[in-house]
Design a protein around this motif. Structure first.
Motif, PDB file in Angstrom:
ATOM      1  N   ALA A 226       2.011  -6.772  -9.650  1.00 43.20           N
ATOM      2  CA  ALA A 226       3.465  -6.708  -9.461  1.00 43.20           C
ATOM      3  C   ALA A 226       4.058  -5.421 -10.031  1.00 43.20           C
ATOM      4  CB  ALA A 226       4.132  -7.923 -10.108  1.00 43.20           C
ATOM      5  N   ALA A 227       3.400  -4.844 -11.032  1.00 40.14           N
ATOM      6  CA  ALA A 227       3.921  -3.655 -11.695  1.00 40.14           C
ATOM      7  C   ALA A 227       3.446  -2.352 -11.054  1.00 40.14           C
ATOM      8  CB  ALA A 227       3.511  -3.668 -13.167  1.00 40.14           C
ATOM      9  N   ARG A 228       2.503  -2.408 -10.118  1.00 37.24           N
ATOM     10  CA  ARG A 228       1.978  -1.191  -9.504  1.00 37.24           C
ATOM     11  C   ARG A 228       3.038  -0.535  -8.619  1.00 37.24           C
ATOM     12  NH1 ARG A 228      -1.468   0.847 -12.358  1.00 37.24           N
ATOM     13  NH2 ARG A 228      -1.845   2.277 -10.629  1.00 37.24           N
TER      14      ARG A 228
ATOM     15  N   GLU B 236       2.219 -12.051  -3.725  1.00 41.49           N
ATOM     16  CA  GLU B 236       2.679 -10.747  -4.225  1.00 41.49           C
ATOM     17  C   GLU B 236       2.386  -9.644  -3.216  1.00 41.49           C
ATOM     18  OE1 GLU B 236       4.408  -7.833  -6.326  1.00 41.49           O
ATOM     19  OE2 GLU B 236       4.574  -9.988  -6.676  1.00 41.49           O
ATOM     20  N   LEU B 237       1.212  -9.689  -2.589  1.00 39.87           N
ATOM     21  CA  LEU B 237       0.887  -8.694  -1.565  1.00 39.87           C
ATOM     22  C   LEU B 237       1.852  -8.790  -0.383  1.00 39.87           C
ATOM     23  CD1 LEU B 237      -3.004  -8.913  -1.529  1.00 39.87           C
ATOM     24  CD2 LEU B 237      -1.668  -6.869  -2.063  1.00 39.87           C
TER      25      LEU B 237
ATOM     26  N   TYR C 138      -3.290 -11.102   6.619  1.00 35.10           N
ATOM     27  CA  TYR C 138      -3.717 -10.068   5.675  1.00 35.10           C
ATOM     28  C   TYR C 138      -3.573 -10.445   4.200  1.00 35.10           C
ATOM     29  CZ  TYR C 138      -3.979  -5.843   2.952  1.00 35.10           C
ATOM     30  OH  TYR C 138      -4.319  -4.936   1.987  1.00 35.10           O
ATOM     31  N   PRO C 139      -2.423 -10.932   3.718  1.00 38.47           N
ATOM     32  CA  PRO C 139      -2.284 -11.161   2.272  1.00 38.47           C
ATOM     33  C   PRO C 139      -3.366 -12.063   1.687  1.00 38.47           C
ATOM     34  CG  PRO C 139      -0.147 -11.280   3.331  1.00 38.47           C
ATOM     35  CD  PRO C 139      -1.165 -11.239   4.432  1.00 38.47           C
ATOM     36  N   ARG C 140      -3.650 -13.152   2.348  1.00 41.99           N
ATOM     37  CA  ARG C 140      -4.652 -14.098   1.824  1.00 41.99           C
ATOM     38  C   ARG C 140      -6.062 -13.508   1.912  1.00 41.99           C
ATOM     39  NH1 ARG C 140      -4.360 -19.391   0.491  1.00 41.99           N
ATOM     40  NH2 ARG C 140      -6.240 -20.663   0.650  1.00 41.99           N
TER      41      ARG C 140
END
Length: 216
Positions: free
Chosen positions: A80-82, A141-142, A155-157
């Motif tokens: 989350a911080a990237r 998050e992605l 894609y996210p999973r």
């Protein structure tokens, strides 16, 4: 002292006791094996009563599960911080490297704990159970970072699953090498393998092209 400061002090004391119990349990379990340690021994090592132990944990397994929960929270927080424009492979590699770096900083202790988890069926089952939750959190998050809909986009999973598979492979290889291999280096090598897929799939195709028949 205000009620708020008293509450904060009580929370700090509770966290301190929890940390001491966790540390004592992990050290004993790693040294003597899961079945070779009693809750009485853990409580004695931490300097508390057995009754106090049960205020914090329901079982020996729960101590390890809480440790694993902290690992998952660290991975999610780092992702989350990237930076927003960072390629998915880079962001995920940095996220996974947080617990990996912790292993490297305390190699001997961490290696014993990793072996304990991987070689104890009950703990391995809980570890895999936790990873399933991590995958869901990372996927969400992605999706947020890339502006995707987790309900319709694969894609996210898939990306979260690949990242955690890399993490799992690193832990197994590090454990099998008796700590001889550098876990951070193993992580970089693992992500070098999956980075092309992570970044290629991360580029969302135009909506007009989605579902179009092949060959035109």
């Amino acid at each position: 002292m205000t009620p708020r400061s008293e509450g904060t002090l009580a929370e700090r004391k509770r966290q301190l006791v929890s940390n001491e119990l966790t540390e004592a349990a992990l050290q004993l379990l790693a040294l003597k094996g899961f079945d070779g340690v009693t809750i009485d021994e853990i409580a004695t090592s931490a300097g508390v009563s057995k009754r106090t132990f049960f205020r914090y944990f329901a079982s020996k397994e729960d101590v390890v599960v809480q440790f694993l929960a902290g690992m998952g929270a660290d991975i999610h927080a780092e992702l989350a911080a990237r930076p927003a424009g960072e390629p998915p492979s880079v962001a995920l590699r940095h996220a996974v490297r947080v617990p990996v770096a912790a292993c490297g900083d305390h190699a001997e202790r961490a290696l014993r704990v990793v072996r304990l988890i991987l070689r104890t069926p009950a703990l391995l089952a809980r570890f895999l159970e936790r990873q399933a939750q991590w995958r869901d959190d990372l996927a969400a998050e992605l999706a947020r970072r890339l502006g995707l809909d987790p309900a319709t986009d694969l894609y996210p999973r898939l990306a979260a699953g690949m990242a955690l598979s890399a993490f799992d492979a690193v832990l197994h290889r590090w454990s099998d090498s008796d700590g001889a291999e550098d876990p951070a280096g193993l992580t970089d090598r693992a992500f070098a393998v999956i980075a092309p897929a992570l970044d290629a799939v991360g580029a969302r195709p135009p909506r007009a092209a989605e579902g179009a028949p092949e060959g035109g």
